[in-house]
Write an enzyme that holds these catalytic residues in place. Structure first.
Site, PDB file in Angstrom:
ATOM      1  N   ARG A  41       0.800  -1.241   0.000  1.00 30.09           N
ATOM      2  CA  ARG A  41       0.000   0.000   0.000  1.00 30.09           C
ATOM      3  C   ARG A  41       0.828   1.285   0.000  1.00 30.09           C
ATOM      4  O   ARG A  41       0.460   2.267  -0.627  1.00 30.09           O
ATOM      5  CB  ARG A  41      -0.918   0.033   1.238  1.00 30.09           C
ATOM      6  N   SER A 131       2.699 -18.384   7.173  1.00 26.67           N
ATOM      7  CA  SER A 131       1.972 -18.588   8.423  1.00 26.67           C
ATOM      8  C   SER A 131       2.924 -18.312   9.593  1.00 26.67           C
ATOM      9  O   SER A 131       4.062 -17.884   9.384  1.00 26.67           O
ATOM     10  CB  SER A 131       1.452 -20.022   8.479  1.00 26.67           C
ATOM     11  N   LYS A 134       1.983 -18.623  15.786  1.00 29.24           N
ATOM     12  CA  LYS A 134       0.838 -18.076  16.543  1.00 29.24           C
ATOM     13  C   LYS A 134      -0.506 -18.568  15.995  1.00 29.24           C
ATOM     14  O   LYS A 134      -1.537 -18.450  16.649  1.00 29.24           O
ATOM     15  CB  LYS A 134       0.907 -16.551  16.560  1.00 29.24           C
ATOM     16  N   LYS A 146      -4.583 -15.733  11.392  1.00 28.03           N
ATOM     17  CA  LYS A 146      -3.635 -16.481  10.559  1.00 28.03           C
ATOM     18  C   LYS A 146      -4.060 -17.956  10.469  1.00 28.03           C
ATOM     19  O   LYS A 146      -3.822 -18.601   9.450  1.00 28.03           O
ATOM     20  CB  LYS A 146      -2.207 -16.361  11.115  1.00 28.03           C
ATOM     21  N   ASN A 174       9.015 -16.305  15.435  1.00 28.44           N
ATOM     22  CA  ASN A 174       9.665 -15.003  15.404  1.00 28.44           C
ATOM     23  C   ASN A 174      11.038 -15.093  14.758  1.00 28.44           C
ATOM     24  O   ASN A 174      11.841 -15.937  15.123  1.00 28.44           O
ATOM     25  CB  ASN A 174       9.851 -14.493  16.836  1.00 28.44           C
ATOM     26  N   ARG A 179      12.006  -6.689  13.963  1.00 25.40           N
ATOM     27  CA  ARG A 179      11.524  -5.509  14.689  1.00 25.40           C
ATOM     28  C   ARG A 179      10.539  -5.906  15.790  1.00 25.40           C
ATOM     29  O   ARG A 179       9.658  -6.733  15.568  1.00 25.40           O
ATOM     30  CB  ARG A 179      10.795  -4.559  13.723  1.00 25.40           C
ATOM     31  N   ARG A 259       3.534 -11.761  28.918  1.00 27.73           N
ATOM     32  CA  ARG A 259       2.687 -10.653  28.449  1.00 27.73           C
ATOM     33  C   ARG A 259       1.381 -11.194  27.865  1.00 27.73           C
ATOM     34  O   ARG A 259       1.321 -12.348  27.445  1.00 27.73           O
ATOM     35  CB  ARG A 259       3.430  -9.840  27.389  1.00 27.73           C
ATOM     36  N   GLU A 262       0.944 -13.908  24.878  1.00 22.65           N
ATOM     37  CA  GLU A 262       2.246 -14.533  24.644  1.00 22.65           C
ATOM     38  C   GLU A 262       2.206 -15.985  25.138  1.00 22.65           C
ATOM     39  O   GLU A 262       1.472 -16.297  26.071  1.00 22.65           O
ATOM     40  CB  GLU A 262       3.300 -13.751  25.440  1.00 22.65           C
TER      41      GLU A 262
END
Ligand SMILES: NC(=O)c1ccc[n+]([C@@H]2O[C@H](COP(=O)([O-])OP(=O)(O)OC[C@H]3O[C@@H](n4cnc5c(N)ncnc54)[C@H](OP(=O)(O)O)[C@@H]3O)[C@@H](O)[C@H]2O)c1
Length: 334
Positions: A41, A131, A134, A146, A174, A179, A259, A262
């Site tokens: 985008r 994918s 998660k 997902k 991950n 980031r 968290r 998580e």
């Protein structure tokens, strides 16, 4: 792995993202595609990407399409003459998806449906969608969207009928150093002079995968996928507390609690999937419970995993020592 890229036109949704740029560089530097199309985008991200010396060197092959995966007509326009599609566009920050669920559904679920329909309508022959761990027994909305996206891509092989097209999935966790992940977080604290690093839970483990390994797995899925498979790399695990020690030797740590959204461990294959999972030298493949067309066949060069097998970072057989983590951290520095 056979070279199926030369002379072909590839489109990647989310081509300006971390995965997309790494994939594009790898493909342009190792193969001779006819055209490489980036679909996303934001014009500025595309401008920055097109200014990178690697992409400038290959600019005759590069095309930059502004478009949203929520817009099927635009996707169909972009997919004209395209052979292969990599679907990487997503909303992927867990808290952002939690706070904006309808937006996550529009991009990750409706977007997946649009990509599938547009590929079926335009003569694309191979589709690989990204994918995440998660999506496995999801505990947050990102994972939920997902999971639905994965199911849509697997079922798309049913719509294919006699058409020469396959839809496969690549799943990983991950990416080391990505980031918002723990490595740049610890790095930021260390640069500020902190001597104590916070660990959410001392039992927490993760798989270690580099972006390049993710790219190679997508290329494998593109070359070998017959439709409906979920490709998963065999990679080592590490304890997050060992990562802290590798990054700041002798540091103190505090346990700050897990968290929201998580998990303690990354799970790639569940016990329920085990009946349909095969193990190969460097990867696993989870096959669909239902084969929708006769082109969907299992690669029998591997072996079936044991009933109840789980591929989790917490019960992995391959573990990284603090020294090994320190060595591989160098890959995440640039
Ligand atoms: N990073 C990880 O650690 C990780 C781990 C496992 C799986 N994955 C999966 O890998 C894929 C790529 O992740 P990434 O790390 O490369 O993400 P990223 O860096 O956040 O990039 C996302 C890309 O998607 C584009 N995008 C977002 N919404 C879009 C929309 N509605 N229409 C078209 N393009 C859109 C973004 O560009 P614009 O904003 O300009 O549109 C950008 O190019 C995702 O599917 C993610 O779920 C990532």
């Amino acid at each position: 792995m056979s070279n199926i890229i030369d002379g072909k036109t590839i489109l990647i949704t989310g081509g300006t993202g971390s995965f997309g740029k790494c994939f594009a560089k790898y493909v342009l530097e190792h193969y001779e595609p006819k055209k490489f199309i980036v679909y996303s985008r934001d014009e500025y991200k595309q401008f920055v990407m097109s200014s990178d010396p690697v992409f400038r060197r290959h600019e005759a092959k590069m095309r930059y399409f502004i478009g949203d995966v929520r817009d099927r007509e635009r996707l169909e326009r972009a997919l004209h003459g395209v052979d292969y599609v990599i679907h990487a566009a997503a909303l992927k920050q867990v808290p952002a998806c939690e706070y904006n669920p309808a937006e996550a559904i529009k991009t990750n679920i409706n977007g997946a449906m649009n990509v599938i329909d547009a590929c079926l309508n335009t003569g694309v022959t191979k589709v690989v969608a990204l994918s995440t761990d998660k999506a496995v027994n999801p505990v947050n909305l990102y994972g939920g969207t997902k999971l639905v996206s994965d199911k849509l891509f697997i079922a798309a092989n049913a719509y294919a009928g006699d058409q020469d097209i396959s839809f496969s999935i690549v799943r990983y966790g991950n990416v080391a150093g990505s980031r918002g992940s723990v490595i740049p977080f610890f790095r930021g604290l260390i640069e500020k002079g902190e001597t104590t690093l916070p660990i959410t839970d001392y039992r927490m483990t993760r798989f270690w995968i580099s972006l390049k390994q993710g790219v190679e797995l997508v290329l494998k899925a593109l070359a070998e996928g017959k439709g409906g498979e979920t490709f998963i790399s065999k990679i080592p695990s590490f304890y997050v507390k060992d990562l802290a020690e590798a990054m700041l030797p002798g540091c103190r740590t505090t346990e700050v609690g897990i968290r929201p959204g998580e998990k303690l461990h990354e799970v790639m294959v569940t016990a329920e999937d085990s009946a349909n999972t095969m193990e190969y030298d460097k990867n696993f493949i989870v096959y669909p419970q239902i084969m929708f067309n006769e082109r969907q066949v299992r690669d029998m060069s591997g072996r079936a995993v044991e009933d109840g097998f789980v591929y989790s970072s917490g019960t992995n057989t391959e573990w990284m020592t603090v020294e090994e983590i320190r060595e591989r951290l160098k890959e995440t520095e640039d």
